[in-house]
Each structure stands twice: as structure tokens, then as C-alpha cells.
Design an enzyme around this catalytic site. Structure first.
Site, PDB file in Angstrom:
ATOM      1  CG  LEU A  65     -37.214 -39.018   6.386  1.00  0.00           C
ATOM      2  CD1 LEU A  65     -38.594 -38.367   6.400  1.00  0.00           C
ATOM      3  CD2 LEU A  65     -36.791 -39.284   4.943  1.00  0.00           C
ATOM      4  NE  ARG A  66     -29.047 -40.226   7.109  1.00  0.00           N
ATOM      5  CZ  ARG A  66     -28.837 -41.433   7.568  1.00  0.00           C
ATOM      6  NH1 ARG A  66     -29.219 -41.758   8.785  1.00  0.00           N
ATOM      7  NH2 ARG A  66     -28.253 -42.350   6.818  1.00  0.00           N
ATOM      8  CG  ASP A 154     -33.034 -49.262  11.976  1.00  0.00           C
ATOM      9  OD1 ASP A 154     -32.779 -48.378  11.148  1.00  0.00           O
ATOM     10  OD2 ASP A 154     -32.718 -50.447  11.808  1.00  0.00           O
ATOM     11  CG  HIS A 234     -32.660 -53.798   7.962  1.00  0.00           C
ATOM     12  ND1 HIS A 234     -32.238 -54.641   8.970  1.00  0.00           N
ATOM     13  CD2 HIS A 234     -32.435 -52.544   8.388  1.00  0.00           C
ATOM     14  CE1 HIS A 234     -31.781 -53.897   9.962  1.00  0.00           C
ATOM     15  NE2 HIS A 234     -31.881 -52.631   9.644  1.00  0.00           N
ATOM     16  CG  ASP A 307     -32.324 -49.348   6.050  1.00  0.00           C
ATOM     17  OD1 ASP A 307     -31.454 -50.197   6.271  1.00  0.00           O
ATOM     18  OD2 ASP A 307     -32.427 -48.284   6.700  1.00  0.00           O
TER      19      ASP A 307
END
Lengths: 441, 326, 182
Positions: A65-66, A154, A234, A307
Site C-alpha cells: 500500500l506504499r 517481502d 507468490h 501482490d
């Protein structure tokens, strides 16, 4: 908050072996009635779900979500809204923010921002190592206390086996999974797509499948050694699926996720140097896609995560090798799965709901994942037959970097309810104040 | 046969055999111009061409410059060191600035594979790829093929082996594409750590030892051992490379036939190729250089193609068809 | 509007005309010293071939023969459409002090000859340049004139002159055809 009646939809809830037409009645943020004919107070918002599927709310355990740091490409608020638009009632936010979310204050910040967004739930994931530098362990206890539901570095792999081992052991105290991004860094260095015939023709350095598989088996063995719970992020290769199967057969506590793009696209999408097909791990071959689909079907791959990784248009608008990795996925995930797995017969809708709602809740020990009476009212209503064309310019997310832009897909979220409030609705009206005293055959 | 090449020359992968032959045929008369006292024809007079070189390359740039000037074009050289990321001005902005200055053609060399296509998709000018990363170097491929054609005539069935660092070589890729489209039999030879894993799917033979390649080939294209491209140690040393893979007089003397020797240059003498081979009687390395200018002139000439819509308009007045222009 | 083909010169007539032209060329240049015959691609080359042989027959001297392709000097290169094929140019002499005779099949607008003059200028500075054409059909757009003319021909707006030579076409002949003929 008014009571809500979801009327006449197909209720699909594998947690209760439910797959039939019925109603769901929600009061005070909880599910109070599920079944064929429900009576309730006269004043309820009625949402007509005929032709739609009503399921426990989808949970995406892997998105970026930055915020903090790159609010120009996404914020917790815009990300939560994008999640809701995609039918997700909850997401888990990865900690590779700027600064890294590796302490209780940072975790608390995310929790607070999520509350203010008043949309899909956002659960923070804390970093494994301070600054995600792969050296010193972060304070798992304090982060969990502040609301973290898992730990991960991650974005990067945990290169040191010793650190991974320690993390798995330490995480046992707090009963949280350790999520690893499986990538052997010396094999993958400089690579920007799958290593194969396409990379050889395009003159791009490739990342071999083995770069992922080496870390997959390493993490499985470390989970065996420590008794900890490793969750593999992932997954992208046939080999990885086979290794996970091996681990599960031996009772090792390994769970795994796969992203919709690895279930639907191959390295061929990179031809023409399309940076919207560039992500890490990269798109692989048809053989890998097929093996991953089988893995989702037979449960070797436990769940589906997006992702979701927004990037600024300018950053993607450059030479392929220089462009950042990642694509957005919250608003296309459901449609990509319906189009590429349900319509092809790999999954039925019960499986889909299981992989996107029930299992994520179970694996990550999160509330939700079920429409049982008394459960929190996190519900997804979606149209399994809706045909639509993806238009990235209309996304709720700030990110537009999607390889599906312009593609026709099937399946679309119609209404997303979190804790009894409608946080997203598209195309179906809410009828208020209807008398509820009617029975249906 | 007259045909069009489209707006750009980005690689040989997307050309047909006929298009490649057109370029080679067109290069023939241009060779003669370089033999004249006045090495200039007015064919591209008034055209503006920018040589946009993001990677150092004296020889390719000079070759293009000669080609452009001999066609009477106006040329501008722009050297940009480093990638656009570290430079500040992105490739997109560079492209737009060039277009705003109404450039007719851009010759681009860049360290990122796909950079030429990236540029071509964003500007209207013709774009010629002078080497993009490890992807393609089409004019080099063409001049290599022209040199072979000069000696062999038809290339169908001819056996050409490319030796060296195929993994990182755009020259190798362009040659493989071009030669196979013209019907030649292509092989590669080098250490496996310098061959792409997927080389089996390229439709070429593979020789692990250079002695086997020499046994088979009618021509060898010897690639430079690119120190600057190796980000990790793919081979232990240049010394061992020469001992095991070097094209030496001793190895060639054992060949069952005379073998043409090509090299795209610059040469690492004593590494991939020994001096007595490079300067020997079967070396066509200098012919490659001569042909390079002619091939580039041909490409510029063909791409700067006439605008058919203007031809239509011109026909209305005093314009006449080709047969009539007496 | 004409629809039929008119033969202006048949094979024998072409031979006779060329014979006379070959004599005129030698006369104009006061002999064969320093003479170079240069044919313009394509059919000018075949005509030049024949003229050189005739001069050899008449004077016993084989005059040097060159060929010139003017494609790259055309003034309409930008607008002509798909790139025309460039033929070979062969002029391996120092032109200083030489008398060049340009040979072409048809003289019309004069633009081809203008291009040829520009190209020759890039090769050197001959003592003189003269022009011999088999057919002059008028219609000049530039101040160019032929010194030796095989035949003057009147051609209508909707017609053109085609010169065919047996070396390239099926026969040797000069005809007037409607413009629409392929």
C-alpha cells in the site's frame, strides 16, 4: 447502522458446506441470520442479490500500500478502497514502506490510517529484520502487540538461512506465520524476466525458476527443523508446487500463495518489452501456469493473494531493465480467477471462495472467512457472470500498471460489506425500509 | 524487388528474407560511391540525422557518420554516458526533445535491450538500432552477411559458425536471425556459461569445442570477449579462453578447407583471435568495415523513403511517373 | 483520346538512326580522341553499347564506354514513393580533358540530364559534355538541349513514348502508346 438483508443470492460458504440460494441478515456489524427465508425487523436495507454469489469477504494477505513514503502512488485509504472495489473485505499490507514498518509505532500508524479510511480492513505485516536489511531481528512481540498479523521482508528474500531459522523459531511465540519472498539473490541478480527462450531472444537477463525453488526447499526444510510456520509468497514455478507437495506430505507447516497473474499469463506477455508484464517473481511458462492451476485446485497452494504493487506511470515508462517490478491486482483478481480458473473448469466457485476467503482467514488466523451466525459481517457479493472490459484509468487504486488493461474478463464484485457497512457497491440498488414479513418457498 | 522496410530498423528478427536481400542489393551501388574521388551523392540532402549514442562506440558511430555524410545528410552526434536513470533526463524526454527539433532520423545505441523499440514507439522519426543492450545490432548483422555473400554468392546451405560470448552478444543474435532467414546453416561455439540456456530453441548447431566448429564451418564469425558485459565471472580468465577457444593459426591449419574469418571488432588480439589470423589471407575483417558504410547508406536510403502521399499530390501538376522522367 | 499503339521506328529504322547518330557524334567531337560514351541507366546503356560498336566499325577505334545511374541525384527522390532501385555506375577514368557524350533513349523534361550533369560534376571536370538521344519528344521543363537527335516526335498529352531494346525487352522498337498502358 441499519440492518442489512442480502436477499436471494447464491450463498457459497465452504466453511459451512453452504452452496444454495438464500439470504444473509446483518445487524450491528454481525451476521445474525443465514438461510432460505429470514425474518427480521421491518427496517432493513435490502440488497437484491439475485443472480449473484454471496460469500465470506475475500481477504488478500499480500499487497503493497506504499504508505508511508510513496503516497504519490498509493495510500492506505486508496488501497483500501481499491480492495473494496475488488470485493476484498480485508488486506494485509507488506512492510516494505519508507520507512520500513519494523517497529510498533510504524505498525500502529498503519492501523490508525486504516481505521480512518473506513473501507476494507487493513492488517499490517511487520518486517522480519530491522530495515529489512536481513541482519537484525525486528521486535516481533511489540509489532504483534500493535496489530501486526505476520512478519515478512517481502520485496526482498531472507538471504541468510540462519536469520530465517531464527525468525521461524521466534515467531512461534507469537503464533504468526513468517512469509518469505523466495529468491536466491546471486542467481537472480540483474534479471528482469523469466530465464528462457523469450529472454534469450529479447536480450534480457533472466531469472531461472531454480532461483525460487532453491529458497522454497530451503524454507520448507527450515520449517521442519524449527517447527515454525512458513508461508511462501507468490509461487511461480512448477518445481515450487512439487516441493510444497513434498513438504506437506511430510506434515511440515508450510503454506503457500499464488497470484492471479501467475495463473493466467506467461513470459510471452513480455514480448515488445511491455513493462506492465514485469514483476518479481516473473511470469513463467505455460507449463508453470498449468502446474500452479493444478496446485490451487488440489490445495497444495493454499490461497490466492494479489501482490498488488502500484507504481507511478513515469517509473514504468522506461527501458525494460530499468523499470520497477510489480503490477496492481486488487481490482482484477476476482475476474482473472473466474476467467482463467473457473471458466476453464479448474475450480468451482466453492473452491474459489475457499482460496480467496476461508483459507486466508484460517492460515493467518484472521477474523472472517465464514458466514456463520455470530461472525463479523464481512461479506462479498459478486456477479460471477458479469462481462466487462478492464479500464485501468477507472481504477480506485492510484496505480494503473496492469497487464489486463483493455482485456475482456468475466466476474466482478457487486457489493462489499465490512463489519456490516457497505464499503463498495456497484450496479445493485439498495432498497430501504421494506417490510420483512414474507416467507419464500 | 522494391518493398518498404517500415518506419524503423530495429532488428533482423522482424524482417523477411526478401527485405534483407533488398537491403543487401541496395548496398551494392553504394559501395562504388566510396571509391569515387567525391564520395558524396545528394540523396539525403537536407535530412537531419542524430546519432544518439548512450554507449561508447567510436567505430560504429564513425561508420554511420560517413554513411550519413556521403548521402549529404546533416548529422549531429549526441553522446550520453550512463543510463537515463542516473542521468536525470529519461529516454522518453530525450525522445520528445528530438521530435520537437524535427529530426528526420535517429540512430540509437543504448545499453538497455529494447531501448530502440522504446524510442521508435514514441517518436515519428525513423529510428535505426545501432545496438540495444544484448538484443540486436542489425546493421552489423547485415554487413556481416553482405561480406559473406560477396565471397559465397548465395548463402543457402552455407555453414557459418559464430564463436564466443553468445549470451551477451547482440551481434550474434542479429547474425543468427539474418543468416537463418537467408537459408544458411548456423552454428555457435563457446563455453556453455556464455551460451543462453535456451540456445537449443534457436535452430542452430552447438559445438562445445572450437576444433569441432572449425571441422564443420565455411566461415567463422569471431566475437569479441566482452569484459565489460560480464557482471560476474562466466569464465575464469582470458588466458584460458585463448588456450581453449582462441582462433589460432595452428587450429585453422588443421581445417579441411579454407575458412573465412570475420570479426565485428574491436579485436582483443591474442584472446579470441590471434594476430596472424586476423591479418591473414582468409580474414575479411577489413571488407566488413568497408561494407559497413555501404550497408548503412543503403539502410538510411531505404528508410528515408519517399512519402507516397506527396508523390500522389505531385502527379497532379507537372509530376510524372518514373518512365517519363526524361 | 488515342487508344492504339503507333510504331515510330522499327528495329531496322533504329539501326539506321543509330548509325547516323554515331557518325554525327564523331563529327561533332572532331574525331575519337579523348571521347568517352556514357549511357544513362537503363536503356541508354544498351544504346551506348551499339553506338560504340558502330564507331568502332566506322573509325576502327574502340571508344571507352561508361554507365551512369542518376537515381541518387533525382530531384524528386523525396516524393517518388517506394525507393527506386539504384543501378550500377561505372566511370573509372579521370575526366579531366575528356569529351563526354551522354547517351539516353528519350529526352523529355530534361530532368534526367540535369541529374546526370550534377553527377558528372562530382566525378570531375571534363573538357566538354554533349548529349545524344534517340528520341526527342519536346516538353522541356529545364533549359536542356540535345546535340545529336535520332528523331523528333510529337506526342499527345495522354500518350508516351516507349523505347524497347532487344537486349532487355523482346524486340527493338520505338512506339507511342496511351499513357494508361501498363
Amino acid at each position: 447502522m441499519r440492518p442489512v438483508l442480502l436477499s436471494g443470492g447464491t450463498l457459497v460458504d465452504p466453511s459451512q458446506d453452504l452452496n444454495e440460494i438464500g439470504d444473509v441478515f446483518i445487524t450491528d456489524g454481525k451476521i445474525v441470520g443465514v438461510g432460505r427465508s429470514i425474518e427480521g425487523p421491518e427496517e432493513a436495507d435490502v440488497i437484491d442479490c439475485a443472480g449473484l454469489i454471496v460469500s465470506p469477504g475475500f481477504i488478500d494477505v499480500h499487497c503493497h500500500l506504499r504508505e508511508p513514503g510513496r503516497e504519490d502512488v498509493e495510500t492506505i485509504a486508496t488501497g483500501a478502497r481499491a480492495a473494496a472495489a475488488g470485493g476484498f473485505t480485508a488486506v494485509c499490507a507488506m512492510p516494505n514502506t519508507d520507512p520500513v514498518t519494523d517497529n510498533q509505532a510504524a505498525v500502529g500508524f498503519i492501523v490508525r490510517q486504516a481505521q480512518r479510511a473506513e473501507s476494507a480492513r487493513v492488517y499490517p505485516i511487520g518486517a522480519i529484520s530491522v530495515g529489512q536489511e536481513g541482519k537484525a531481528l525486528a521486535e516481533f512481540g511489540e509489532m504483534v502487540g500493535a496489530g501486526a498479523v505476520a512478519v515478512s521482508d517481502d520485496g526482498k528474500p531472507v538471504a541468510s538461512a540462519q536469520l530465517m531459522r531464527t525468525a521461524l523459531e521466534y515467531a512461534r511465540t507469537f503464533k504468526i506465520p513468517v512469509i518469505d519472498h523466495c529468491e536466491e539473490p546471486t542467481l537472480s541478480a540483474g534479471g528482469s524476466m523469466n530465464e528462457g527462450i523469450v529472454s534469450a531472444q529479447l536480450g534480457l537477463k533472466g531469472i531461472p525458476a531454480e532461483a525460487e525453488e532453491i529458497m522454497v526447499i530451503r524454507d520448507i526444510l527450515l520449517a521442519r527443523l524449527t517447527g515454525g510456520h512458513v508461508h511462501l509468497a507468490h509461487m511461480s514455478t512448477k518445481g515450487s508446487v512439487e516441493l510444497i507437495r513434498w513438504g506437506k506430505e511430510r506434515g511440515i507447516r508450510v503454506t503457500a500463495e499464488v497470484c492471479p497473474h501467475h495463473l493466467s499469463l506467461t513470459e510471452e506477455s513480455v514480448r515488445g518489452y511491455n513493462t506492465n508484464a514485469k514483476m518479481n517473481p516473473p511470469l513463467r511458462t505455460a507449463k508453470d501456469v498449468e502446474a500452479l492451476r493444478e496446485g490451487v485446485k488440489d490445495g497444495t497452494i493454499d490461497l490466492i493473494a494479489t501482490d498488488h504493487a502500484p507504481h507511478h506511470y513515469d517509473e514504468k515508462e522506461r527501458e525494460f531493465a530499468d523499470a520497477p517490478n510489480g503490477i496492481v491486482g486488487l481490482e482484477t483478481a476476482l475476474a482473472v480467477i473466474v476467467t482463467n480458473l473457473v471458466e476453464t473448469g479448474h475450480l468451482n466457485f466453492s473452491d474459489l471462495v475457499d482460496r480467496m476467503a476461508c483459507t486466508p482467514a484460517r492460515v493467518f488466523n484472521l477474523p472472517g472467512g465464514s458466514l456463520k451466525r455470530g461472525a463479523a459481517a464481512d461479506v462479498t457479493v459478486f456477479d460471477p457472470k458479469a462481462r466487462w472490459k478492464v479500464d485501468a484509468s477507472q481504477f480506485a487504486s492510484k496505480g494503473r500498471n496492469s497487464p489486463y488493461d483493455g482485456m475482456p474478463l468475466v466476474g466482478r464484485a457487486a457489493c462489499t460489506i465490512v463489519a456490516g457497512s457497505v464499503v463498495f457497491r456497484s450496479g445493485i440498488p439498495v432498497r430501504g425500509r421494506e417490510k420483512m414479513n414474507r416467507t419464500r418457498g | 524487388m522494391t518493398g518498404t522496410l517500415g518506419k524503423d530498423l530495429l532488428g533482423l528478427e522482424s524482417l523477411t528474407g526478401d527485405q534483407i536481400r533488398l537491403i543487401l542489393d541496395t548496398a551494392e551501388p553504394f559501395k562504388e560511391i566510396s571509391e569515387r574521388a567525391i564520395k558524396k551523392v545528394p540523396a539525403l540532402r537536407g535530412s537531419t540525422i542524430v546519432n544518439l549514442f548512450f554507449e561508447n562506440s567510436t567505430r560504429t558511430r564513425i561508420s554511420f557518420e560517413f554513411a550519413e555524410k556521403r548521402l549529404s545528410a546533416d548529422t549531429v552526434n549526441v553522446s550520453v554516458a550512463g543510463s537515463s536513470v542516473s542521468k536525470g533526463e529519461t529516454l522518453v524526454d530525450t525522445a520528445r526533445n528530438l521530435e520537437a527539433m524535427r529530426i528526420d532520423m535517429v540512430v540509437i545505441r543504448h545499453s538497455a535491450s529494447g531501448a530502440a523499440q522504446f524510442l521508435a514507439e514514441r517518436i515519428q522519426s525513423n529510428v535505426i538500432n545501432a545496438g540495444d543492450g544484448t538484443h540486436e545490432h542489425p546493421t552489423q548483422g547485415l554487413l556481416d552477411i553482405l561480406t559473406l555473400r560477396d565471397r559465397f554468392g548465395d548463402l543457402k546451405g552455407r555453414r557459418v559458425c559464430i564463436c564466443g560470448d553468445i549470451l551477451h552478444s547482440r551481434v550474434a543474435r542479429s547474425n543468427i536471425w539474418g543468416l537463418t532467414k537467408l537459408g544458411a546453416e548456423v552454428a555457435v561455439c563457446g563455453p556453455r556459461s556464455l551460451l543462453p540456456n535456451a540456445i537449443d530453441e534457436f535452430g542452430v548447431r552447438i559445438f562445445d569445442r572450437v576444433e569441432e566448429a572449425i571441422e564443420w564451418a565455411e566461415a567463422l564469425n569471431v566475437l569479441r570477449l566482452q569484459f565489460e558485459r560480464m557482471t560476474a565471472g562466466y569464465i575464469p580468465s582470458a588466458r584460458e579462453y585463448n588456450r581453449v577457444f582462441g582462433i589460432t593459426r595452428e587450429r585453422l591449419d588443421r581445417a579441411p578447407r579454407d575458412i573465412l574469418i570475420l570479426h565485428p571488432g574491436p579485436m582483443n588480439r591474442g584472446v579470441e583471435i590471434d594476430s596472424d589470423v586476423a591479418d591473414g589471407p582468409h580474414s575479411v575483417i577489413l571488407d566488413q568495415v568497408t561494407n559497413g558504410v555501404a550497408v548503412r547508406m543503403a539502410v538510411l536510403y531505404l528508410l528515408a523513403g519517399g512519402k507516397p502521399e506527396l508523390a500522389e499530390a505531385a502527379k497532379g501538376g507537372s509530376g510524372r511517373g518514373r518512365e517519363e522522367r526524361e | 483520346m488515342t487508344t492504339k499503339t503507333t510504331t515510330v521506328l522499327d528495329a531496322r529504322a533504329v539501326e539506321r538512326t543509330l548509325k547516323r547518330m554515331s557518325v554525327e557524334i564523331v563529327e561533332l567531337n572532331h574525331g575519337t580522341d579523348d571521347l568517352i560514351i556514357v549511357g544513362i541507366q537503363r536503356r541508354g546503356v544498351q544504346l551506348a553499347d551499339r553506338l560504340v560498336k558502330m564507331i568502332e566499325g566506322g573509325e576502327g577505334v574502340t571508344v571507352p564506354q561508361g554507365s551512369l545511374d542518376i537515381t541518387l541525384y533525382r530531384d524528386d527522390l523525396q516524393t517518388v514513393g517506394p525507393r527506386p532501385v539504384v543501378g550500377p555506375t561505372h566511370l573509372p577514368w579521370d575526366l579531366e580533358g575528356k569529351h563526354i557524350v551522354i547517351v539516353d533513349d528519350v529526352l523529355y523534361t530534361g530532368r534526367t540530364i540535369r541529374a546526370a550533369l550534377d553527377e558528372l560534376a562530382d566525378f570531375g571536370r571534363p573538357a566538354s559534355i554533349s548529349l545524344a538521344v534517340l528520341i526527342d519528344r519536346g516538353g522541356r521543363e529545364l533549359p536542356i538541349h540535345a546535340d545529336v537527335v535520332g528523331k523528333k516526335v510529337e506526342v499527345g498529352e495522354d500518350e508516351r513514348v516507349d523505347v524497347m531494346v532487344a537486349e532487355l525487352d523482346e524486340r527493338t522498337e520505338v512506339v507511342i502508346v496511351p499513357k494508361s498502358t501498363a
